[in-house]
Design an enzyme around this catalytic site. Sequence first.
Site, PDB file in Angstrom:
ATOM      1  N   THR A 338     -27.691 -15.482  49.239  1.00 50.19           N
ATOM      2  CA  THR A 338     -28.674 -14.394  49.227  1.00 50.19           C
ATOM      3  C   THR A 338     -29.539 -14.467  50.477  1.00 50.19           C
ATOM      4  O   THR A 338     -29.821 -13.457  51.130  1.00 50.19           O
ATOM      5  CB  THR A 338     -29.548 -14.476  47.966  1.00 50.19           C
ATOM      6  OG1 THR A 338     -28.713 -14.379  46.802  1.00 50.19           O
ATOM      7  CG2 THR A 338     -30.580 -13.366  47.933  1.00 50.19           C
ATOM      8  N   GLN A 368     -25.791  -9.439  45.117  1.00 53.66           N
ATOM      9  CA  GLN A 368     -26.958  -9.735  45.945  1.00 53.66           C
ATOM     10  C   GLN A 368     -26.687  -9.378  47.401  1.00 53.66           C
ATOM     11  O   GLN A 368     -25.752  -9.899  48.009  1.00 53.66           O
ATOM     12  CB  GLN A 368     -27.325 -11.215  45.838  1.00 53.66           C
ATOM     13  CG  GLN A 368     -27.604 -11.682  44.420  1.00 53.66           C
ATOM     14  CD  GLN A 368     -26.408 -12.341  43.777  1.00 53.66           C
ATOM     15  OE1 GLN A 368     -25.320 -11.766  43.748  1.00 53.66           O
ATOM     16  NE2 GLN A 368     -26.594 -13.540  43.252  1.00 53.66           N
ATOM     17  N   GLN A 390     -29.031  -4.451  44.632  1.00 57.54           N
ATOM     18  CA  GLN A 390     -29.559  -5.703  44.084  1.00 57.54           C
ATOM     19  C   GLN A 390     -30.153  -6.543  45.214  1.00 57.54           C
ATOM     20  O   GLN A 390     -29.536  -6.740  46.258  1.00 57.54           O
ATOM     21  CB  GLN A 390     -28.460  -6.488  43.377  1.00 57.54           C
ATOM     22  CG  GLN A 390     -28.956  -7.778  42.731  1.00 57.54           C
ATOM     23  CD  GLN A 390     -27.887  -8.463  41.887  1.00 57.54           C
ATOM     24  OE1 GLN A 390     -26.830  -7.888  41.614  1.00 57.54           O
ATOM     25  NE2 GLN A 390     -28.159  -9.686  41.464  1.00 57.54           N
ATOM     26  N   ASP A 391     -31.389  -7.033  44.996  1.00 56.27           N
ATOM     27  CA  ASP A 391     -32.059  -7.936  45.945  1.00 56.27           C
ATOM     28  C   ASP A 391     -32.354  -7.277  47.296  1.00 56.27           C
ATOM     29  O   ASP A 391     -32.168  -7.881  48.350  1.00 56.27           O
ATOM     30  CB  ASP A 391     -31.233  -9.208  46.171  1.00 56.27           C
ATOM     31  CG  ASP A 391     -31.169 -10.095  44.945  1.00 56.27           C
ATOM     32  OD1 ASP A 391     -31.697  -9.695  43.902  1.00 56.27           O
ATOM     33  OD2 ASP A 391     -30.598 -11.184  45.039  1.00 56.27           O
ATOM     34  N   ASP A 412     -33.717  -6.663  40.434  1.00 50.26           N
ATOM     35  CA  ASP A 412     -34.549  -7.672  41.120  1.00 50.26           C
ATOM     36  C   ASP A 412     -34.774  -7.288  42.579  1.00 50.26           C
ATOM     37  O   ASP A 412     -34.727  -8.144  43.466  1.00 50.26           O
ATOM     38  CB  ASP A 412     -33.877  -9.047  41.054  1.00 50.26           C
ATOM     39  CG  ASP A 412     -33.551  -9.486  39.641  1.00 50.26           C
ATOM     40  OD1 ASP A 412     -34.233  -9.038  38.713  1.00 50.26           O
ATOM     41  OD2 ASP A 412     -32.606 -10.278  39.469  1.00 50.26           O
ATOM     42  N   ARG A 480     -38.882  -9.464  35.614  1.00 54.40           N
ATOM     43  CA  ARG A 480     -38.428 -10.555  34.756  1.00 54.40           C
ATOM     44  C   ARG A 480     -38.696 -11.873  35.471  1.00 54.40           C
ATOM     45  O   ARG A 480     -38.776 -11.928  36.709  1.00 54.40           O
ATOM     46  CB  ARG A 480     -36.953 -10.415  34.398  1.00 54.40           C
ATOM     47  CG  ARG A 480     -35.986 -10.455  35.586  1.00 54.40           C
ATOM     48  CD  ARG A 480     -34.549 -10.454  35.104  1.00 54.40           C
ATOM     49  NE  ARG A 480     -33.593 -10.482  36.203  1.00 54.40           N
ATOM     50  CZ  ARG A 480     -32.323 -10.860  36.077  1.00 54.40           C
ATOM     51  NH1 ARG A 480     -31.866 -11.245  34.892  1.00 54.40           N
ATOM     52  NH2 ARG A 480     -31.511 -10.843  37.103  1.00 54.40           N
ATOM     53  N   TRP A 482     -38.000 -15.001  37.231  1.00 55.03           N
ATOM     54  CA  TRP A 482     -36.973 -15.776  37.921  1.00 55.03           C
ATOM     55  C   TRP A 482     -37.284 -17.269  37.831  1.00 55.03           C
ATOM     56  O   TRP A 482     -36.396 -18.093  37.659  1.00 55.03           O
ATOM     57  CB  TRP A 482     -36.913 -15.313  39.380  1.00 55.03           C
ATOM     58  CG  TRP A 482     -35.906 -16.017  40.231  1.00 55.03           C
ATOM     59  CD1 TRP A 482     -34.800 -16.696  39.799  1.00 55.03           C
ATOM     60  CD2 TRP A 482     -35.900 -16.113  41.655  1.00 55.03           C
ATOM     61  NE1 TRP A 482     -34.099 -17.195  40.872  1.00 55.03           N
ATOM     62  CE2 TRP A 482     -34.754 -16.852  42.014  1.00 55.03           C
ATOM     63  CE3 TRP A 482     -36.751 -15.629  42.644  1.00 55.03           C
ATOM     64  CZ2 TRP A 482     -34.453 -17.137  43.353  1.00 55.03           C
ATOM     65  CZ3 TRP A 482     -36.440 -15.897  43.964  1.00 55.03           C
ATOM     66  CH2 TRP A 482     -35.309 -16.647  44.308  1.00 55.03           C
TER      67      TRP A 482
END
Length: 575
Positions: A338, A368, A390-391, A412, A480, A482
Amino acid sequence: MNSLNITFLNAHFPPYNVTPPPIFMCKNTNPYKSYKILKLVIIVNSYTVIMSTTIFFFIFSSFFFLDHHALADDESKDINWWCNTTPHPEQCKYFMGRDPECSKPKSRQDFRTMTIKVAMERALDAQTHAQSLGQGCRSKRRLVAWRDCRNLIDDTIIQLNSTLQGINTNDSFTDFDAQTWLSTALTYIGTCRTGSLELNVSKFISPIVSGNVSELLSNSLAINGGLLDQEPEQKDDEFPSWVTSHERKLLADLQLASRANVIVAKDGSGAFRSIQAAINYATSRRVGNGRVVIYIKRGVYRENIAINRNMNKVTLVGDGLRYTIITGSRSVPQGFTTYSSATVGVDGIGFIARGITFRNTAGQNNGQAVALRSASDLSVFYACSFEGYQDTLFVHAQRQFYKTCYIYGTIDFIFGNAAVVFQNCIIYVRRPLVGQANVITAQGRGDPFQNSGISIQNSRIMAAPDLKPVVAQFKTYLGRPWQQYSRTVILKSFIDSLVSPDGWLRWQDSNFALSTLYYGEYHNFGPAAGTRNRVKWPGYHVITSANVASRFTVSNLIAGGAWLPSTGVPFTAGL
């Protein structure tokens, strides 16, 4: 942000490494003498951070401490007593107990310096392991993880060295600076470990991360946290008082592009066609410690850019977020971590971007995929856009401020462990894959004394055009956890109907961190802003007090220990 499992998050590593440390650094010597070895391994940039700030530290786990003023005058306590005031006393006793110079700290300040020096010694040992592992990189996955960890360990040492130099030689240094830099060092170690898990090479990377650096950094954070005091609140102003008058004019200057040091243009009308080449050129020829301004003309620039730790005070100015676009397509399924998937990665201090889109086009199916990763201390992003799925936006570490920006993503897509404030931004949730839910934030605070968190203020949370027609088919959550002490607050923002009534999501359907996280909402508005049906977790808070909410504003988060954003653009200091 990767889908780490709960087993890893709660894993216990060996309590201490029984191998004696190669060098020990408890002696009260000049840090420039103690760490001459650094000059042989990495280049350490010294810099001065000048700021007038409000100091407030929001500590959830203060049970580690007695009153620090009483302790400061007590020189009769031995090292075992002092170590018992830390979160990891056994590691403290083992590493400090080997040197008679550590037998009786004279004060909490003295003990703090000792804990940082011991963490430095273990980090140097980890650096040695990182260098030796380079010969064993016989696969792409090992090579990628090793490169990340080598850089992250070097950066950890820089943070520790900056802290020690600040303690000993820098009059403008504050305890909150130390809390930020120690927090960042701990984040870097965690990022190394996370990347090795993503690529399934954790056994190979283990020698770098198993030497108790994390535990010793956690001890340093806890001790330094007890030294933070409260100062008068900063007045509401367009700019923080510690932003120089030159930088104020710089950010307000609409003709800034015409006075750039270097111009980049796809059509050949500038000195460079590549942004990276322009950055390399301008920073290598900088005179003194002045700011480098690079004007990027309109165009789509397909390149992955690294603004490394030696490239401080870089400003990138575009022709506007619709016209100047930097794009890449790296992702974890392609063999990157990532961390290394970022289209643009920024580590140099004092970075500023204005009028640019940062994009990752890996797409929904590639997991990611980061558009921007920033660990730039005192960094500013003004009128920029961040696009991915994502990310998307990795607010990795340090103090960051985002003003009038657009952030697009699915899962996220605002994540990391920086002290960061988003002000007057529009957060667009995109359409995910079938069966997925959208999660806006995943904050990565893993230690109760890290002064990090995400604050979203005076912003708008809305469905992107591709989600609007099918918004009823997907659930969307504000965040959420992590990591165990995940911390996110939303203040006076518009929350549209796409957000689910319960608001927040568990980590992988577990009870992980529900009592240790801190999620808060204050005076938000819009169809989904009601809190009656929100989650009933111990760590979730409907904030009703302006005094409590003010702890998460720019004014109170700039200095002192909660979240430390940095800005050189007009901003709202309070609520």
